[in-house]
Enzyme design. Structure first.
Site, PDB file in Angstrom:
ATOM      1  N   GLN A 121       0.829  -1.206   0.000  1.00 48.10           N
ATOM      2  CA  GLN A 121       0.000   0.000   0.000  1.00 48.10           C
ATOM      3  C   GLN A 121       0.865   1.258   0.000  1.00 48.10           C
ATOM      4  O   GLN A 121       0.590   2.229  -0.720  1.00 48.10           O
ATOM      5  CB  GLN A 121      -0.911  -0.001   1.231  1.00 48.10           C
ATOM      6  CG  GLN A 121      -1.900  -1.146   1.261  1.00 48.10           C
ATOM      7  CD  GLN A 121      -2.593  -1.268   2.611  1.00 48.10           C
ATOM      8  OE1 GLN A 121      -2.257  -0.599   3.576  1.00 48.10           O
ATOM      9  NE2 GLN A 121      -3.582  -2.145   2.674  1.00 48.10           N
ATOM     10  N   ARG A 126       4.054   7.120  -4.838  1.00 43.39           N
ATOM     11  CA  ARG A 126       5.362   7.148  -5.493  1.00 43.39           C
ATOM     12  C   ARG A 126       5.932   8.554  -5.651  1.00 43.39           C
ATOM     13  O   ARG A 126       7.139   8.739  -5.602  1.00 43.39           O
ATOM     14  CB  ARG A 126       5.268   6.463  -6.865  1.00 43.39           C
ATOM     15  CG  ARG A 126       4.950   4.974  -6.778  1.00 43.39           C
ATOM     16  CD  ARG A 126       4.884   4.340  -8.142  1.00 43.39           C
ATOM     17  NE  ARG A 126       3.734   4.797  -8.908  1.00 43.39           N
ATOM     18  CZ  ARG A 126       2.516   4.261  -8.815  1.00 43.39           C
ATOM     19  NH1 ARG A 126       2.300   3.272  -7.991  1.00 43.39           N
ATOM     20  NH2 ARG A 126       1.526   4.720  -9.553  1.00 43.39           N
ATOM     21  N   ARG A 137      15.133 -11.457  -0.574  1.00 45.82           N
ATOM     22  CA  ARG A 137      16.008 -12.235  -1.430  1.00 45.82           C
ATOM     23  C   ARG A 137      17.383 -12.393  -0.797  1.00 45.82           C
ATOM     24  O   ARG A 137      17.986 -13.463  -0.836  1.00 45.82           O
ATOM     25  CB  ARG A 137      16.137 -11.561  -2.796  1.00 45.82           C
ATOM     26  CG  ARG A 137      17.011 -12.336  -3.776  1.00 45.82           C
ATOM     27  CD  ARG A 137      17.180 -11.588  -5.092  1.00 45.82           C
ATOM     28  NE  ARG A 137      17.914 -12.385  -6.066  1.00 45.82           N
ATOM     29  CZ  ARG A 137      18.371 -11.924  -7.223  1.00 45.82           C
ATOM     30  NH1 ARG A 137      18.168 -10.648  -7.557  1.00 45.82           N
ATOM     31  NH2 ARG A 137      19.026 -12.718  -8.050  1.00 45.82           N
ATOM     32  N   ASN A 209       8.982  14.306   0.929  1.00 47.79           N
ATOM     33  CA  ASN A 209       8.861  15.749   1.155  1.00 47.79           C
ATOM     34  C   ASN A 209       7.538  16.054   1.840  1.00 47.79           C
ATOM     35  O   ASN A 209       6.626  15.209   1.878  1.00 47.79           O
ATOM     36  CB  ASN A 209       9.045  16.535  -0.152  1.00 47.79           C
ATOM     37  CG  ASN A 209       7.949  16.290  -1.158  1.00 47.79           C
ATOM     38  OD1 ASN A 209       6.770  16.527  -0.903  1.00 47.79           O
ATOM     39  ND2 ASN A 209       8.334  15.813  -2.336  1.00 47.79           N
ATOM     40  N   ARG A 220      -4.625   8.291   4.011  1.00 48.83           N
ATOM     41  CA  ARG A 220      -4.399   7.111   4.855  1.00 48.83           C
ATOM     42  C   ARG A 220      -4.708   7.325   6.329  1.00 48.83           C
ATOM     43  O   ARG A 220      -4.567   6.391   7.124  1.00 48.83           O
ATOM     44  CB  ARG A 220      -2.939   6.663   4.717  1.00 48.83           C
ATOM     45  CG  ARG A 220      -2.533   6.289   3.297  1.00 48.83           C
ATOM     46  CD  ARG A 220      -3.294   5.088   2.768  1.00 48.83           C
ATOM     47  NE  ARG A 220      -2.787   4.660   1.453  1.00 48.83           N
ATOM     48  CZ  ARG A 220      -3.175   3.555   0.824  1.00 48.83           C
ATOM     49  NH1 ARG A 220      -4.066   2.763   1.378  1.00 48.83           N
ATOM     50  NH2 ARG A 220      -2.671   3.251  -0.357  1.00 48.83           N
TER      51      ARG A 220
END
Length: 257
Positions: A121, A126, A137, A209, A220
Protein backbone atom coordinates in the site's frame (compact mmCIF):
# COMPACT_ATOMS: atom_id res chain seq x y z
CA UNK A 1 9.73 -16.11 14.41
CA UNK A 2 7.59 -13.77 16.50
CA UNK A 3 4.87 -11.16 16.43
CA UNK A 4 6.39 -7.71 16.06
CA UNK A 5 5.36 -4.09 16.59
CA UNK A 6 5.76 -1.07 14.34
CA UNK A 7 8.65 1.30 14.99
CA UNK A 8 9.06 4.76 13.44
CA UNK A 9 12.14 6.90 14.00
CA UNK A 10 12.94 10.21 12.30
CA UNK A 11 16.49 9.84 10.96
CA UNK A 12 16.95 13.24 9.34
CA UNK A 13 15.08 16.33 8.22
CA UNK A 14 15.68 19.66 6.51
CA UNK A 15 18.21 21.82 8.32
CA UNK A 16 19.74 25.19 7.44
CA UNK A 17 23.32 24.85 6.24
CA UNK A 18 26.25 26.50 8.00
CA UNK A 19 26.96 28.42 4.79
CA UNK A 20 23.48 29.95 4.89
CA UNK A 21 23.68 30.75 8.59
CA UNK A 22 27.11 32.37 8.21
CA UNK A 23 25.82 34.46 5.33
CA UNK A 24 22.80 35.41 7.41
CA UNK A 25 25.01 36.81 10.15
CA UNK A 26 27.51 38.42 7.79
CA UNK A 27 28.27 42.06 8.60
CA UNK A 28 25.66 42.05 11.37
CA UNK A 29 23.03 42.56 8.69
CA UNK A 30 20.18 41.02 10.68
CA UNK A 31 17.86 43.47 12.47
CA UNK A 32 17.86 43.08 16.24
CA UNK A 33 14.15 42.25 16.27
CA UNK A 34 14.77 39.36 13.89
CA UNK A 35 17.59 38.07 16.07
CA UNK A 36 15.15 37.88 18.97
CA UNK A 37 12.56 36.03 16.92
CA UNK A 38 15.04 33.56 15.37
CA UNK A 39 14.76 31.25 18.37
CA UNK A 40 11.06 30.89 17.60
CA UNK A 41 11.27 29.52 14.07
CA UNK A 42 12.63 26.29 12.66
CA UNK A 43 14.87 25.44 9.73
CA UNK A 44 11.81 24.13 7.93
CA UNK A 45 10.00 27.43 8.32
CA UNK A 46 13.02 29.32 7.03
CA UNK A 47 13.26 27.00 4.04
CA UNK A 48 9.52 27.28 3.36
CA UNK A 49 9.58 31.08 3.62
CA UNK A 50 12.58 31.25 1.29
CA UNK A 51 10.89 29.00 -1.28
CA UNK A 52 7.57 30.83 -1.14
CA UNK A 53 8.95 34.36 -1.23
CA UNK A 54 11.43 33.46 -3.99
CA UNK A 55 8.41 33.23 -6.29
CA UNK A 56 7.18 36.74 -5.47
CA UNK A 57 10.08 38.75 -4.04
CA UNK A 58 12.65 40.94 -5.85
CA UNK A 59 15.19 39.76 -3.25
CA UNK A 60 17.53 36.87 -3.92
CA UNK A 61 16.72 33.56 -2.17
CA UNK A 62 19.83 33.88 0.00
CA UNK A 63 18.65 37.33 1.15
CA UNK A 64 15.00 36.64 1.96
CA UNK A 65 15.34 35.58 5.59
CA UNK A 66 17.75 38.45 6.33
CA UNK A 67 15.68 41.11 4.56
CA UNK A 68 12.14 39.86 5.08
CA UNK A 69 12.46 37.70 8.19
CA UNK A 70 11.59 40.50 10.58
CA UNK A 71 8.29 41.07 8.80
CA UNK A 72 7.32 37.41 8.66
CA UNK A 73 8.84 35.89 11.78
CA UNK A 74 8.57 38.95 14.01
CA UNK A 75 4.88 39.74 13.51
CA UNK A 76 1.72 37.98 14.60
CA UNK A 77 -0.46 36.48 11.88
CA UNK A 78 -2.73 39.12 10.38
CA UNK A 79 -5.42 36.60 9.42
CA UNK A 80 -6.51 36.30 13.03
CA UNK A 81 -5.23 32.73 13.34
CA UNK A 82 -2.35 31.28 15.33
CA UNK A 83 1.33 31.90 14.74
CA UNK A 84 3.29 34.53 12.89
CA UNK A 85 3.02 36.08 9.46
CA UNK A 86 5.07 33.13 8.23
CA UNK A 87 2.30 30.79 9.37
CA UNK A 88 -0.29 32.99 7.66
CA UNK A 89 1.73 32.98 4.44
CA UNK A 90 2.06 29.19 4.49
CA UNK A 91 -1.68 28.81 5.13
CA UNK A 92 -2.40 31.13 2.21
CA UNK A 93 -0.06 29.27 -0.11
CA UNK A 94 -1.50 25.87 0.81
CA UNK A 95 -5.09 27.13 0.43
CA UNK A 96 -4.23 28.51 -3.01
CA UNK A 97 -2.78 25.16 -4.11
CA UNK A 98 0.81 26.41 -4.49
CA UNK A 99 2.07 23.48 -2.43
CA UNK A 100 5.10 22.75 -4.60
CA UNK A 101 6.94 25.16 -2.29
CA UNK A 102 6.60 22.58 0.51
CA UNK A 103 8.52 19.99 -1.50
CA UNK A 104 11.78 21.58 -0.34
CA UNK A 105 11.22 20.21 3.17
CA UNK A 106 12.21 16.56 3.43
CA UNK A 107 12.04 13.95 6.18
CA UNK A 108 13.78 10.57 6.40
CA UNK A 109 12.30 7.83 8.58
CA UNK A 110 13.48 4.43 9.79
CA UNK A 111 10.36 2.26 9.69
CA UNK A 112 10.50 -1.17 11.31
CA UNK A 113 8.20 -4.10 11.85
CA UNK A 114 5.53 -3.36 9.24
CA UNK A 115 3.84 -5.99 7.12
CA UNK A 116 4.43 -6.67 3.45
CA UNK A 117 0.73 -5.88 3.02
CA UNK A 118 1.39 -2.36 4.33
CA UNK A 119 4.47 -2.07 2.11
CA UNK A 120 2.36 -2.81 -0.98
CA UNK A 121 0.00 0.00 0.00
CA UNK A 122 2.78 2.40 0.94
CA UNK A 123 4.63 2.07 -2.35
CA UNK A 124 1.54 3.23 -4.23
CA UNK A 125 2.54 6.69 -2.99
CA UNK A 126 5.36 7.15 -5.49
CA UNK A 127 5.56 10.90 -6.15
CA UNK A 128 7.89 12.49 -3.62
CA UNK A 129 8.62 9.20 -1.85
CA UNK A 130 11.90 7.25 -1.85
CA UNK A 131 12.18 3.72 -0.44
CA UNK A 132 15.01 1.40 0.62
CA UNK A 133 13.43 -1.87 1.72
CA UNK A 134 14.82 -4.93 3.48
CA UNK A 135 15.15 -7.66 0.86
CA UNK A 136 13.68 -11.12 1.35
CA UNK A 137 16.01 -12.24 -1.43
CA UNK A 138 19.25 -11.32 0.35
CA UNK A 139 18.10 -11.46 3.99
CA UNK A 140 17.42 -15.10 4.71
CA UNK A 141 14.35 -15.83 6.80
CA UNK A 142 15.06 -19.40 7.89
CA UNK A 143 14.77 -20.56 11.48
CA UNK A 144 18.49 -21.31 11.56
CA UNK A 145 19.48 -18.02 9.87
CA UNK A 146 20.55 -14.86 11.67
CA UNK A 147 16.98 -13.57 11.59
CA UNK A 148 15.75 -16.65 13.46
CA UNK A 149 12.86 -16.80 11.02
CA UNK A 150 10.45 -14.16 9.79
CA UNK A 151 8.59 -11.90 12.21
CA UNK A 152 4.98 -11.09 11.47
CA UNK A 153 2.35 -8.43 12.08
CA UNK A 154 -0.88 -9.61 13.69
CA UNK A 155 -3.86 -7.56 12.39
CA UNK A 156 -5.99 -5.94 15.08
CA UNK A 157 -9.21 -7.58 13.89
CA UNK A 158 -7.65 -11.03 14.29
CA UNK A 159 -6.00 -10.16 17.60
CA UNK A 160 -9.43 -9.38 19.06
CA UNK A 161 -10.71 -12.92 18.40
CA UNK A 162 -8.90 -15.74 20.26
CA UNK A 163 -9.96 -18.43 17.76
CA UNK A 164 -8.84 -16.30 14.85
CA UNK A 165 -5.54 -15.52 16.54
CA UNK A 166 -4.80 -19.20 17.15
CA UNK A 167 -5.58 -20.09 13.53
CA UNK A 168 -3.47 -17.19 12.28
CA UNK A 169 -0.47 -18.18 14.40
CA UNK A 170 -0.74 -21.74 13.10
CA UNK A 171 -0.62 -20.38 9.55
CA UNK A 172 2.52 -18.40 10.42
CA UNK A 173 4.24 -21.49 11.85
CA UNK A 174 3.27 -23.50 8.77
CA UNK A 175 4.68 -20.81 6.46
CA UNK A 176 7.94 -20.83 8.42
CA UNK A 177 8.15 -24.60 8.25
CA UNK A 178 7.51 -24.61 4.51
CA UNK A 179 10.18 -21.95 3.96
CA UNK A 180 12.69 -23.91 6.04
CA UNK A 181 12.01 -27.15 4.14
CA UNK A 182 12.38 -25.44 0.77
CA UNK A 183 15.73 -24.01 1.87
CA UNK A 184 16.88 -27.40 3.21
CA UNK A 185 16.29 -29.05 -0.16
CA UNK A 186 18.32 -26.42 -1.94
CA UNK A 187 15.74 -23.87 -3.08
CA UNK A 188 17.37 -20.39 -3.16
CA UNK A 189 15.97 -17.70 -0.82
CA UNK A 190 14.64 -15.66 -3.75
CA UNK A 191 12.29 -18.52 -4.62
CA UNK A 192 11.63 -19.91 -1.14
CA UNK A 193 10.32 -16.49 -0.10
CA UNK A 194 7.28 -17.11 -2.32
CA UNK A 195 5.64 -18.99 0.57
CA UNK A 196 6.07 -16.12 3.03
CA UNK A 197 2.79 -14.35 3.90
CA UNK A 198 1.62 -10.75 3.51
CA UNK A 199 1.91 -10.56 7.29
CA UNK A 200 5.69 -11.08 7.15
CA UNK A 201 7.40 -8.07 8.71
CA UNK A 202 9.93 -5.90 6.92
CA UNK A 203 12.05 -2.81 7.61
CA UNK A 204 12.64 0.17 5.36
CA UNK A 205 13.99 3.69 5.12
CA UNK A 206 11.55 6.22 3.73
CA UNK A 207 12.30 9.76 2.59
CA UNK A 208 9.45 12.06 1.62
CA UNK A 209 8.86 15.75 1.16
CA UNK A 210 6.25 17.59 3.18
CA UNK A 211 3.81 18.00 0.31
CA UNK A 212 3.81 14.25 -0.33
CA UNK A 213 3.43 13.47 3.36
CA UNK A 214 0.39 15.74 3.56
CA UNK A 215 -1.14 13.96 0.58
CA UNK A 216 -0.35 10.57 2.13
CA UNK A 217 -1.92 11.57 5.43
CA UNK A 218 -5.08 12.88 3.75
CA UNK A 219 -5.62 9.47 2.13
CA UNK A 220 -4.40 7.11 4.85
CA UNK A 221 -5.48 8.73 8.11
CA UNK A 222 -8.14 7.13 10.28
CA UNK A 223 -11.64 7.64 8.98
CA UNK A 224 -10.70 7.53 5.30
CA UNK A 225 -11.31 3.80 4.85
CA UNK A 226 -7.65 2.78 5.03
CA UNK A 227 -6.48 -0.45 6.70
CA UNK A 228 -5.72 -0.09 10.41
CA UNK A 229 -1.97 -0.71 10.17
CA UNK A 230 -1.37 2.05 7.64
CA UNK A 231 -3.53 4.51 9.59
CA UNK A 232 -1.20 3.92 12.54
CA UNK A 233 1.79 4.61 10.29
CA UNK A 234 0.15 7.81 9.02
CA UNK A 235 -0.23 9.09 12.59
CA UNK A 236 3.32 8.09 13.52
CA UNK A 237 4.77 9.92 10.51
CA UNK A 238 2.68 12.99 11.27
CA UNK A 239 3.82 12.93 14.90
CA UNK A 240 7.48 12.71 13.88
CA UNK A 241 7.14 15.65 11.49
CA UNK A 242 5.27 17.82 13.99
CA UNK A 243 7.86 16.95 16.63
CA UNK A 244 10.54 18.88 14.73
CA UNK A 245 8.29 21.28 12.79
CA UNK A 246 5.40 22.10 15.18
CA UNK A 247 3.94 24.72 12.81
CA UNK A 248 3.22 21.94 10.26
CA UNK A 249 0.50 20.42 12.45
CA UNK A 250 -2.05 22.88 11.06
CA UNK A 251 -1.35 21.56 7.55
CA UNK A 252 -2.33 18.03 8.52
CA UNK A 253 -5.72 19.22 9.70
CA UNK A 254 -8.75 18.78 7.49
CA UNK A 255 -9.02 21.60 5.02
CA UNK A 256 -5.29 22.04 4.45
CA UNK A 257 -4.61 18.89 2.44
Amino acid sequence: MAETQMGVCLLAHTQLSMEFIEQLFKDDAIPSDLLESMAEYTSGQAAALTAIRSCYSPNKPSEIVAKEGERYFGSKATDGKAGTETDRLIRLIVASGHTSTLEHLTFTFAIEGVSRALLAQLTRHRVGFSFSVQSQRYVRMGTSDKTGGFDYVLPESIKEKPAGKAFFETAMRDAQEHYDVLREIGIPPEDARAVLPNAAACNLVLTANLRSLLDFYSKRRKGMGAQHEITVLAERLKSAVVGVEPWAEQLFEKGYV
